[in-house]
Design a protein around this motif. Sequence first.
Motif, PDB file in Angstrom:
ATOM      1  N   GLN A  11       0.877  -1.175   0.000  1.00  0.00           N
ATOM      2  CA  GLN A  11       0.000   0.000   0.000  1.00  0.00           C
ATOM      3  C   GLN A  11       0.913   1.223   0.000  1.00  0.00           C
ATOM      4  O   GLN A  11       1.701   1.415   0.926  1.00  0.00           O
ATOM      5  N   HIS A  57      -4.223   6.612  -1.713  1.00  0.00           N
ATOM      6  CA  HIS A  57      -3.820   5.281  -1.259  1.00  0.00           C
ATOM      7  C   HIS A  57      -3.881   4.362  -2.473  1.00  0.00           C
ATOM      8  O   HIS A  57      -4.895   4.335  -3.175  1.00  0.00           O
ATOM      9  N   LEU A  59      -3.112   0.317  -3.413  1.00  0.00           N
ATOM     10  CA  LEU A  59      -2.724  -1.036  -3.020  1.00  0.00           C
ATOM     11  C   LEU A  59      -2.446  -1.827  -4.283  1.00  0.00           C
ATOM     12  O   LEU A  59      -3.269  -1.847  -5.200  1.00  0.00           O
TER      13      LEU A  59
END
Length: 153
Positions: A11, A57, A59
């Motif tokens: 992440q 963010h 991931l």
Amino acid sequence: MANTYTQIHIQAVFAVQNRVSLVQPLWKEELYKYLSSIASKYGHKVLQINGMPDHVHLLMGFRPTQALSDLMQELKEDSSKWINIRGFVKGKFSWQAGYGAFSYSKDQVPRVIKYIQNQENHHKRKSFLEEYEELLKTHQIEYDKRYIFKSIE
């Protein structure tokens, strides 16, 4: 023939310069697609991407064919140019120097995906800085508060 087998989930968290809320709802999905395409170009698989107007963010299933620092530089430089060419913001857009990168095992991935999907709800309760410090503490990363994402000036 030798093969390389990996399962690396990272992440990455990075912020707009000075944590200014510049990523707008009108073009954020386009930005996320663009960031995903950059990662894909290098063989990484984006599992979830979301954020707030001041940070992202991302991931991904990370391939060990590239240094993470090189990918992050590419993501931030290319997307900054892309935003500036399209004139999405007044003045010059840039991402803040630095980033956070946190690794997860496969069984943690669904929880992290859900967490990233629910960014808006998380930030009703805590600031980005609080969230980021919590990630650092959870992952037992030593840090100096003076060097966590530059304050708004």
